[in-house]
Design an enzyme around this catalytic site. Structure first.
Site, short mmCIF file in Angstrom:
data_model
loop_
_atom_site.label_atom_id
_atom_site.label_comp_id
_atom_site.label_asym_id
_atom_site.label_seq_id
_atom_site.Cartn_x
_atom_site.Cartn_y
_atom_site.Cartn_z
CD GLU A 274 33.55 55.51 35.05
OE1 GLU A 274 33.75 55.26 33.84
OE2 GLU A 274 34.48 55.55 35.88
CB CYS B 169 31.05 43.83 41.48
SG CYS B 169 30.28 44.54 40.04
CG ASN C 71 35.09 40.77 38.15
OD1 ASN C 71 35.85 41.71 38.00
ND2 ASN C 71 33.79 40.91 38.25
N1 LIG Z 1 31.79 47.68 41.45
C1 LIG Z 1 32.19 47.06 40.36
O1 LIG Z 1 31.76 47.38 39.23
C2 LIG Z 1 33.17 45.92 40.46
C3 LIG Z 1 33.41 45.19 39.32
C4 LIG Z 1 34.32 44.11 39.40
C5 LIG Z 1 34.97 43.78 40.59
N2 LIG Z 1 34.71 44.53 41.69
C6 LIG Z 1 35.35 44.18 42.96
O2 LIG Z 1 36.73 43.81 42.73
C7 LIG Z 1 37.12 42.79 43.65
C8 LIG Z 1 37.69 41.61 42.89
O3 LIG Z 1 38.63 42.07 41.94
P1 LIG Z 1 40.18 42.10 42.29
O4 LIG Z 1 40.54 40.97 43.23
O5 LIG Z 1 40.96 42.24 41.04
O6 LIG Z 1 40.31 43.45 43.11
P2 LIG Z 1 41.66 44.09 43.63
O7 LIG Z 1 41.23 45.31 44.31
O8 LIG Z 1 42.50 43.12 44.34
O9 LIG Z 1 42.47 44.48 42.28
C9 LIG Z 1 41.87 45.29 41.31
C10 LIG Z 1 42.97 45.98 40.54
O10 LIG Z 1 43.68 46.85 41.42
C11 LIG Z 1 45.07 46.61 41.36
N3 LIG Z 1 45.62 46.97 42.66
C12 LIG Z 1 45.72 46.20 43.78
N4 LIG Z 1 46.26 46.92 44.79
C13 LIG Z 1 46.52 48.18 44.29
C14 LIG Z 1 47.08 49.38 44.82
N5 LIG Z 1 47.50 49.45 46.09
N6 LIG Z 1 47.19 50.47 44.02
C15 LIG Z 1 46.77 50.41 42.73
N7 LIG Z 1 46.22 49.30 42.15
C16 LIG Z 1 46.10 48.20 42.94
C17 LIG Z 1 45.15 45.14 41.01
O11 LIG Z 1 46.40 44.83 40.46
C18 LIG Z 1 44.03 45.02 39.99
O12 LIG Z 1 44.48 45.48 38.74
C19 LIG Z 1 35.85 42.41 44.40
O13 LIG Z 1 35.82 43.10 45.62
C20 LIG Z 1 34.74 42.93 43.51
O14 LIG Z 1 33.57 43.24 44.22
C21 LIG Z 1 33.82 45.59 41.66
N1 LIG Z 2 30.49 47.82 35.05
C1 LIG Z 2 29.74 46.79 34.62
C2 LIG Z 2 29.68 45.58 35.26
C3 LIG Z 2 30.35 45.32 36.48
C4 LIG Z 2 30.44 44.04 36.93
C5 LIG Z 2 31.10 43.70 38.13
O1 LIG Z 2 31.71 42.63 38.33
C6 LIG Z 2 28.94 46.96 33.38
O2 LIG Z 2 28.12 46.10 33.06
O3 LIG Z 2 29.18 48.02 32.73
#
Ligand SMILES: NC(=O)c1ccc[n+]([C@@H]2O[C@H](COP(=O)([O-])OP(=O)(O)OC[C@H]3O[C@@H](n4cnc5c(N)ncnc54)[C@H](O)[C@@H]3O)[C@@H](O)[C@H]2O)c1
Ligand SMILES: N/C(=C\C=C\C=O)C(=O)O
Length: 483
Positions: free
Chosen positions: A464, A285, A153
């Site tokens: 972090e 997120c 994202n």
């Molecule tokens: N908390 C945060 O800061 C934050 C930030 C951005 C996105 N997100 C979350 O991420 C999700 C969307 O992103 P996404 O679709 O890329 O997430 P995802 O979990 O599908 O994938 C994230 C990463 O993990 C890898 N991955 C997938 N399965 C794996 C496994 N079994 N072992 C190791 N790596 C694996 C993917 O290839 C990708 O690089 C949403 O749920 C969003 O809320 C959280």
């Molecule tokens: N970790 C951070 C943002 C996360 C965004 C989630 O989609 C940041 O701003 O450092």
């Protein structure tokens, strides 16, 4: 056609096994991605382990800091390429890429290049009960080889948010970006090469999550995993690392609320919640998916948010004034549309949106979707409990503070929330009671990189940001000297 390759021990490596990189604006294939095989993954791990004890380990903190500033300098010189690559992979607006994604990529390196110079230790002059004396002091050592697994994202922002502190603390890194968005990661590898990062210190492994990510997280040669992604994936990774007992840092999913109190500045709240619900097509997120509005403001707020959503310009990334591009992929578009359908089945009123825009051009082959506002559902509805990760929010009425705090906390997630009120005593009081890692008052996604960042419950493990990052990416050793 361009082929995006992994970067291992200072070389770009083609595996010969490819999958398509697709432009979500029009569904066209824009490049091939060479998926790393097991031999490449093992080579990345052995190279990183070797590099831990090479020239990299001889650099002083100031020398490491200077090298990370050179990374930021080179990224800034190549800014336009990073902008073009991020847009090609995600379809997001030029405005957002230029104001959020790419600037934060360089900012993350600059911030931790400076922050690490102030990393201190502890020391104690010890006097034991039986009169012995000693000096106890700590030294910070790197964790070792850190696997950075990042989502699609905010690709560059989120990868560098982990890579920068990991390198600043003297670790070696293996980055596994999302298979949806590998382009800026490849540019970053080129930058590492250009600035003379010692071979094996930074490695890039391209490929799909289950196939490639799993091999990384379970490998004995990986000393720690820092992951940003879905909570369900986090659970898989926790199982995968258990056998080798690695430290993990998790930034996971969210189901974030915004609360509009009676004392809110309604115009500010409408503008702020339009941003927090629809920025990046709702693919942040921290985005708002549940809005709670005090009964006294509900009608004017809902009407104002509807107008704002309908005024959002959806279109090509480079088009003037475009705020929202497409979702990242067809798969994700189908997931979000399925939630729009589920909302109807659960009895929601669709205030605006609920489908896909029609352009009558190539964009109809893309992954566009309408910003959507729902109302009329109970808190327990699946649409109000499950993370959708699209441009959609549900708006509910509340009457009093205790009620809305309970309702906002009634979720298995705990990442972020925003509070809209000009009654700041109320803001302080309520903010302290919301069970999340991050609360914004009368704003959203305003970031201080020194502040702790992370979630509770299903939204993550650890923090972090600032010294929290340095603490995670270091192992303090205590040394006791008898005096
Ligand atoms: N908390 C945060 O800061 C934050 C930030 C951005 C996105 N997100 C979350 O991420 C999700 C969307 O992103 P996404 O679709 O890329 O997430 P995802 O979990 O599908 O994938 C994230 C990463 O993990 C890898 N991955 C997938 N399965 C794996 C496994 N079994 N072992 C190791 N790596 C694996 C993917 O290839 C990708 O690089 C949403 O749920 C969003 O809320 C959280
Ligand atoms: N970790 C951070 C943002 C996360 C965004 C989630 O989609 C940041 O701003 O450092």
């Amino acid at each position: 056609m361009d082929i995006l390759k992994s970067y291992i021990n200072g070389e770009f490596v083609d595996s010969g096994e490819y999958f398509d990189n697709i432009n979500p604006v029009n569904g066209e294939v824009i490049a091939g991605i060479a998926e790393a095989d097991e031999a490449m993954i093992n080579h990345a791990i052995s190279s990183a382990r070797k590099a831990l004890y090479g020239p990299w380990s001889q650099l002083s903190v100031n020398e490491r800091s200077a090298l990370l500033h050179k990374v930021a300098d080179r990224m800034a010189e190549r800014e336009q390429e990073f902008i073009d690559a991020e847009i090609a992979d995600t379809g997001k607006s030029l405005f957002q890429v230029k104001t959020i994604d790419i600037p934060r990529g360089t900012a993350n390196f600059r911030f931790f290049a400076d922050q690490v110079k102030y990393q201190g230790g502890e020391s104690f002059v010890t006097e034991t009960a039986n009169g012995e004396k000693a000096l106890n002091y700590s030294v910070n050592k790197p964790l070792g080889v850190v696997a950075v697994i990042s989502p699609w994202n905010l690709p560059l922002l989120l990868a560098t948010w982990k890579i920068a502190p990991a390198l600043a603390c003297g670790n070696c890194v293996i980055l596994k970006p999302s298979e949806e968005t590998s382009s800026t990661a490849v540019l970053l590898a080129q930058v590492m090469d250009e600035v003379g990062m010692p071979k094996g210190v930074f490695n890039l492994i391209l490929g799909r999550g289950k196939a490639v990510g799993d091999k990384l997280t379970s490998a004995p040669g990986i000393d720690a995993v820092t992951f940003t992604g879905a909570s369900a994936t986090g659970k898989q990774i926790m199982k995968s690392v258990a056998e080798t007992v690695k430290p993990i840092s998790f930034e996971l999913g969210g189901k974030n609320a915004a609360i509009v109190f009676a004392h809110a500045d309604i115009a500010k709240a409408i503008a702020g919640i339009t941003r927090s619900s629809f920025t990046n097509c709702g693919q942040v997120c921290l985005c708002t998916e549940k809005v709670y509005v005090h009964r006294s403001l509900f009608t004017p707020f809902l009407e104002g948010l509807k107008q704002a959503a309908e005024n959002i310009k959806i279109g090509y990334p480079l088009e003037q004034d475009v705020f929202m591009g497409p979702l990242v992929s067809r798969l994700h578009q189908q997931k979000v549309l399925a939630y729009y359908q589920l909302a109807r089945e659960e009895g929601a009123e669709v205030v605006t949106g609920g489908g896909v825009p029609v352009f009558n051009d190539e964009r109809d082959n893309g992954c566009f979707i309408q910003p959507t506002i729902l109302t009329g559902l109970e808190d327990e509805a699946r649409v109000n409990q499950e993370e959708i990760f699209g441009p959609v929010c549900h708006v509910s009425i509340f009457d009093d503070e205790a009620e809305v705090i309970n309702r906002v906390n009634n979720t298995p997630y705990g990442l972020a929330a925003s509070i809209w009120t000009e009654h700041l005593t109320q803001a302080h009081r309520v903010a302290a009671q919301i069970e999340v890692g991050l609360v914004w008052v009368n704003t959203w996604f305003l970031r201080d990189l020194r502040a702790p960042f992370g979630g509770v419950k299903l939204s993550g493990i650890g923090r972090e940001g600032g010294e929290h990052s340095l603490a995670f990416y270091s192992e303090p050793s205590n040394i006791c000297i008898k005096i």
